[in-house]
Enzyme design. Structure first.
Site, short mmCIF file in Angstrom:
data_model
loop_
_atom_site.label_atom_id
_atom_site.label_comp_id
_atom_site.label_asym_id
_atom_site.label_seq_id
_atom_site.Cartn_x
_atom_site.Cartn_y
_atom_site.Cartn_z
N HIS A 262 -11.25 -2.69 -11.17
CA HIS A 262 -10.28 -3.70 -10.27
C HIS A 262 -9.51 -2.46 -9.58
O HIS A 262 -9.10 -2.76 -8.50
CB HIS A 262 -9.65 -4.62 -11.43
CG HIS A 262 -8.45 -5.57 -10.61
ND1 HIS A 262 -8.78 -6.85 -10.11
CD2 HIS A 262 -7.35 -5.30 -10.14
CE1 HIS A 262 -7.60 -7.20 -9.61
NE2 HIS A 262 -6.93 -6.38 -9.64
N GLU A 263 -8.75 -1.93 -10.49
CA GLU A 263 -7.56 -1.10 -9.60
C GLU A 263 -8.42 -0.07 -8.66
O GLU A 263 -7.89 0.38 -7.62
CB GLU A 263 -6.76 -0.34 -10.91
CG GLU A 263 -6.04 -1.16 -11.84
CD GLU A 263 -5.31 -2.16 -11.32
OE1 GLU A 263 -4.73 -1.96 -9.98
OE2 GLU A 263 -5.10 -3.25 -11.94
N HIS A 266 -8.40 -1.73 -5.69
CA HIS A 266 -7.06 -1.69 -4.82
C HIS A 266 -7.06 -0.24 -4.09
O HIS A 266 -6.58 -0.30 -3.03
CB HIS A 266 -6.13 -1.84 -5.77
CG HIS A 266 -5.55 -3.15 -6.18
ND1 HIS A 266 -5.39 -4.19 -5.22
CD2 HIS A 266 -5.57 -3.91 -7.36
CE1 HIS A 266 -5.04 -5.06 -5.85
NE2 HIS A 266 -5.36 -5.17 -7.09
N GLU A 292 -5.87 -8.26 -3.21
CA GLU A 292 -6.39 -9.07 -4.46
C GLU A 292 -7.99 -9.01 -4.11
O GLU A 292 -8.95 -9.13 -4.88
CB GLU A 292 -5.99 -10.04 -4.93
CG GLU A 292 -4.58 -9.74 -5.90
CD GLU A 292 -5.02 -8.99 -7.03
OE1 GLU A 292 -4.45 -8.02 -7.09
OE2 GLU A 292 -5.86 -9.39 -7.75
#
Ligand code: ZN
Length: 500
Positions: A262-263, A266, A292
């Site tokens: 997830h990160e 980003h 997101e």
């Protein structure tokens, strides 16, 4: 080359340098700084934020911005920076300085009280302060509202420019109408997915090693980024050559694994921003929701798909032999997609996540535009959880006190979380038409997907807003139907809902 812009740039560069310093301190505070550092480092951050405020908000800047607005020789990136700084100034100009500062003090206090209230599981301790925060936010939105604009619309536009209640009602109505019954069907399904093998007694080193491999595998460049440990995972960026992610390690092996993916999503966004935009006011992701969309795209659409694991599942088995040796690929992929309605948004699975956000959206709307009183929040909160998720929180900690956002006055922030998933789904269906998505994953060719996202989204930073990006990339304005289609296809298959 515009003279006014050159002069303005000196101020903006200064502001961006202050911002980079603040961000670095915040990162340090959450990762490596000693516990005792907090208060004194807080002083340093306070001074830096004052300097930032000064660099942006002064008469010379206002004059230069006016000149630049008239100047049609500016290029696209320059004009976008002028637009961005104008927006910031306009926001500040509407609000009387004393009130602005009073709110800053209140908000710091509110976060402290919220923390205590959450610890003690006592909403009444927080309620009077929250009431004040709501009043301030309503007042500020009233100052800033243009031609009859609703207050909550002003707030929403801060986080997701171009989105208002009209558009979000359509989105959340679709979510409510389709996902609530889908979840019920999933719960009634005779298919029970096992996930016990994801829990174990893992060392941090063991998790970190595979975590770093995963980050690299999805494209995180360790020459331009670092990974550390913090209480809650997050990403921070100084510029496109210094992007930092964190993770946390616990007894669930999928927890750090997917937080890292997830990160990294980003981070890839920030690393992909054009060199001429980085370190400027438009040198970051387009919006909260678009950010997101990228993290969730990597975490869920890519990371929880079967194809993604085909080339690397053996590696994961080797990292956790005791748990995964006898677990086949399909069983593992099913486990990381298991849907379980719970109380806590940040721990929610892909299917139930948007329902947590739906609840917050409806409550905020009633709080800002309707007649919901702060005192009635816990009850309203619990009722909605029961209605949409089928679970009723017994404590405030698991209910209305779980998120920090309201104590900071961040009303209008939550919808972006769900929009991110919806943007991702819309991009996904479009990309499937342009490339053999599943095949690329199975062949481990993530760079093709990454490059597509960089070309269509990442490189532009804030030059375009999220709706423009969707329009230019998929040929269609934001359309919530793709999100519902994605979840339906995925969960109907996973839980065999169509096979009686
Ligand atoms: Zn995120």
């Amino acid at each position: 080359m515009s003279k006014a812009f050159d002069s303005l740039k000196v101020y903006l560069d200064r502001a961006m340098a202050m911002k980079a310093a603040m961000v670095l301190f915040e990162w340090d505070d959450a990762t490596l700084a000693p516990k005792a550092a907090g208060e004194l480092t807080g002083n340093v951050i306070g001074i830096l934020s004052g300097e930032y405020f000064q660099a942006v908000n002064n008469e010379a800047v206002k004059k230069l911005v006016e000149e630049c607005r008239e100047d049609d020789s500016l290029d696209e990136a320059e004009a976008a920076q002028v637009r961005e700084i104008s927006r910031e100034l306009e926001k500040l100009d509407c609000i009387p300085q004393e009130e602005y500062q009073a709110f800053a003090r209140l908000s710091a206090e509110a976060v402290r009280i919220w923390t205590e209230a959450k610890e003690k599981d006592d909403f009444e301790l927080f309620a009077p302060t929250l009431k004040k925060v709501v009043e301030y936010q309503k007042k500020f939105a009233g100052y800033r509202a243009k031609d009859g604009q609703k207050k909550y619309d002003v707030m929403l536009d801060d986080y997701e420019p171009g989105f208002n209640m009209e558009l979000l009602d359509r989105f959340f109505d679709t979510v409510k109408a389709e996902i609530v019954p889908l979840l019920k069907a999933v719960e009634e399904s005779r298919v029970k997915l096992r996930d016990d093998f994801l829990t174990g007694d893992f060392t941090d080193e063991q998790q970190e090693q595979i975590g770093r491999f995963m980050a690299e595998y999805v494209g995180f460049d360790f020459n331009k980024g670092v990974m550390a440990v913090s209480a809650h995972p997050f990403t921070t960026n100084l510029h496109n050559k210094d992007v930092r992610i964190t993770t946390h390690y616990n007894e669930r092996l999928d927890s750090s694994l997917f937080s890292i993916i997830h990160e990294s999503g980003h981070a890839l966004y920030e690393m992909g921003i054009r060199d001429d935009l980085t370190q400027t006011m438009v040198g970051e992701g387009a919006s909260m929701g678009m950010h997101e969309s990228q993290s969730r795209f990597f975490e869920n659409i890519i990371g929880r798909s079967r194809g993604f694991w085909v080339p690397i599942y053996e590696k994961l088995q080797e990292a956790f032999p005791e748990n995964l040796q006898d677990i086949g690929l399909d069983m593992f992929v099913n486990a990381v997609n298991k849907a379980v309605p719970g109380f806590i948004r940040t721990e929610a699975d892909e299917l139930t996540y948007s329902l947590h956000v739906l609840i917050r959206y409806e409550l905020e709307k009633q709080l800002i535009e309707g007649d919901l009183e702060v005192e009635a929040l816990p009850e309203a909160w619990a009722d909605k959880y029961e209605e949409y998720l089928g679970v009723r929180p017994e404590t405030m900690r698991e209910g209305v006190l779980q998120d920090i956002h309201w104590s900071q006055g961040s009303f209008g922030y939550f919808p972006s979380y769900a929009l991110g998933s919806a943007f991702g789904a819309q991009l996904y269906y479009h990309m499937k038409k342009e490339m053999d998505f599943e095949g690329l994953l199975e062949d481990g060719k993530l760079e093709v997907i990454r490059e597509y996202l960089r070309e269509h989204i990442h490189q532009y930073g804030k030059l375009k807003d999220s709706r423009r990006i969707l329009m230019d990339t998929t040929g269609e304005d934001f359309n919530p139907e793709y999100f519902v289609k994605y979840l339906k296809e995925k969960y109907e298959k996973l839980y065999q809902l169509n096979e009686k």
